[in-house]
Motif scaffolding. Sequence first.
Motif, PDB file in Angstrom:
ATOM      1  N   ASN A  76       0.633   1.538 -15.545  1.00 58.03           N
ATOM      2  CA  ASN A  76       0.629   0.753 -14.306  1.00 58.03           C
ATOM      3  C   ASN A  76       0.916   1.633 -13.089  1.00 58.03           C
ATOM      4  O   ASN A  76       0.287   1.476 -12.042  1.00 58.03           O
ATOM      5  CB  ASN A  76       1.650  -0.384 -14.388  1.00 58.03           C
ATOM      6  CG  ASN A  76       1.120  -1.562 -15.188  1.00 58.03           C
ATOM      7  OD1 ASN A  76       0.152  -2.210 -14.815  1.00 58.03           O
ATOM      8  ND2 ASN A  76       1.747  -1.846 -16.333  1.00 58.03           N
ATOM      9  N   ASP A  77       1.857   2.556 -13.238  1.00 59.11           N
ATOM     10  CA  ASP A  77       2.159   3.482 -12.140  1.00 59.11           C
ATOM     11  C   ASP A  77       0.960   4.375 -11.836  1.00 59.11           C
ATOM     12  O   ASP A  77       0.643   4.635 -10.661  1.00 59.11           O
ATOM     13  CB  ASP A  77       3.368   4.366 -12.507  1.00 59.11           C
ATOM     14  CG  ASP A  77       4.674   3.597 -12.494  1.00 59.11           C
ATOM     15  OD1 ASP A  77       4.695   2.461 -11.963  1.00 59.11           O
ATOM     16  OD2 ASP A  77       5.676   4.116 -13.026  1.00 59.11           O
ATOM     17  N   PHE A  78       0.310   4.830 -12.908  1.00 54.67           N
ATOM     18  CA  PHE A  78      -0.878   5.673 -12.737  1.00 54.67           C
ATOM     19  C   PHE A  78      -1.984   4.902 -12.009  1.00 54.67           C
ATOM     20  O   PHE A  78      -2.644   5.434 -11.108  1.00 54.67           O
ATOM     21  CB  PHE A  78      -1.380   6.149 -14.101  1.00 54.67           C
ATOM     22  CG  PHE A  78      -2.603   7.011 -14.032  1.00 54.67           C
ATOM     23  CD1 PHE A  78      -2.482   8.381 -13.813  1.00 54.67           C
ATOM     24  CD2 PHE A  78      -3.879   6.467 -14.173  1.00 54.67           C
ATOM     25  CE1 PHE A  78      -3.621   9.190 -13.746  1.00 54.67           C
ATOM     26  CE2 PHE A  78      -5.004   7.269 -14.107  1.00 54.67           C
ATOM     27  CZ  PHE A  78      -4.887   8.632 -13.890  1.00 54.67           C
ATOM     28  N   ALA A  79      -2.186   3.646 -12.410  1.00 55.30           N
ATOM     29  CA  ALA A  79      -3.227   2.818 -11.792  1.00 55.30           C
ATOM     30  C   ALA A  79      -2.917   2.542 -10.324  1.00 55.30           C
ATOM     31  O   ALA A  79      -3.805   2.589  -9.468  1.00 55.30           O
ATOM     32  CB  ALA A  79      -3.368   1.504 -12.565  1.00 55.30           C
ATOM     33  N   ASP A  80      -1.633   2.273 -10.030  1.00 52.41           N
ATOM     34  CA  ASP A  80      -1.233   1.989  -8.641  1.00 52.41           C
ATOM     35  C   ASP A  80      -1.401   3.212  -7.744  1.00 52.41           C
ATOM     36  O   ASP A  80      -1.867   3.100  -6.598  1.00 52.41           O
ATOM     37  CB  ASP A  80       0.225   1.527  -8.603  1.00 52.41           C
ATOM     38  CG  ASP A  80       0.418   0.161  -9.255  1.00 52.41           C
ATOM     39  OD1 ASP A  80      -0.586  -0.576  -9.367  1.00 52.41           O
ATOM     40  OD2 ASP A  80       1.563  -0.154  -9.672  1.00 52.41           O
ATOM     41  N   ASN A 109      -3.438   5.720  -8.164  1.00 53.15           N
ATOM     42  CA  ASN A 109      -4.830   6.185  -8.081  1.00 53.15           C
ATOM     43  C   ASN A 109      -5.819   5.058  -7.763  1.00 53.15           C
ATOM     44  O   ASN A 109      -7.039   5.249  -7.909  1.00 53.15           O
ATOM     45  CB  ASN A 109      -5.227   6.865  -9.394  1.00 53.15           C
ATOM     46  CG  ASN A 109      -4.449   8.133  -9.659  1.00 53.15           C
ATOM     47  OD1 ASN A 109      -4.787   9.200  -9.164  1.00 53.15           O
ATOM     48  ND2 ASN A 109      -3.383   8.017 -10.447  1.00 53.15           N
ATOM     49  N   ASP A 110      -5.275   3.903  -7.331  1.00 52.36           N
ATOM     50  CA  ASP A 110      -6.117   2.742  -6.993  1.00 52.36           C
ATOM     51  C   ASP A 110      -7.088   2.388  -8.116  1.00 52.36           C
ATOM     52  O   ASP A 110      -8.262   2.092  -7.896  1.00 52.36           O
ATOM     53  CB  ASP A 110      -6.904   3.017  -5.701  1.00 52.36           C
ATOM     54  CG  ASP A 110      -5.990   3.156  -4.503  1.00 52.36           C
ATOM     55  OD1 ASP A 110      -4.967   2.440  -4.461  1.00 52.36           O
ATOM     56  OD2 ASP A 110      -6.271   3.996  -3.633  1.00 52.36           O
TER      57      ASP A 110
END
Length: 297
Positions: free
Chosen positions: A123-127, A129-130
């Motif tokens: 989730n942190d990675f997705a947030d 890197n949009d």
Amino acid sequence: MKKATAYLFSLIFSVILVFMLIAGSAVLLVDINVSEKKLNDLSLKEGLESKIYTEIEKYYSDKYNTTGIPADVYMSAIDKSYIISCEKAYIKAAFDSLKNRSKMKVSLPKNKKLEENIDSFFNDFADKNDYKKDDKFELKLRTSKDEAYSSIGSFCDVYKFSAMNNHGVLSKLSKVYSYRLIMTVAALSAVIVIILLLVFINRRKKITTMYWCGISSLIAGIIGGCPSVYLIATKFYDSFSIKQPAVFTAFTSAMYRYTEAFMAVHIAFVVIGITMIVIYGVIHDKKTYPGTKPTEI
């Protein structure tokens, strides 16, 4: 003539008794030592969880270069108690398979912190890197969790029961394992029957039965004990080519434990055999008087 016949039959049955003593002791030791509890106790005694932890840590440290997921995401959620619980899960599944004569089904204990760590990282990675959290993202998340359990489990399966299951070895062993008690009783019963036959054959001089049983016990002890002593003295099992330290320790310690037990039993056979022969000799001599012929075997 009768003495010659008794001698011949005593010789034949004493030879059979040698092999039955070896077979009976082997079957009995397998029944005693190959169990879920024994393997769990052995794993704890050898401290396999420490070796497994080191292997898992190295695995995820190396994997960071390809996945980009820090090893701490996994390792901060894995401790030795969790590893032990996974070890036990594989051992339990294997013996359930042997007892029920079914396919091995492993149910690893859930690790809530591990799943939360993976959720948090993705989730942190997705947030940052949009990255869109769509079905593809959710699939990747589930796959990562499944792979984590699978990877950790493969290291905890120190006796490689999964590999045995996949190659059909467990299903074949289950056919034998389910009859282990019957085989043990049959082998021990055969020993008793042969001894009774020796008593019957030598009923006119019952003490002679002690001689034949002593000889059989002595020979069985030597045949079974010498190879065991050799295997232990030369550390034969240390030559096994197994790369994983935990698996190597698990297999070699199990083999050494069984060999030591087998050796101890056959050393006892030697001692019992010598004792019986000595007792026979003492009693035999007492029955021999001056001017008379020695009591024949």
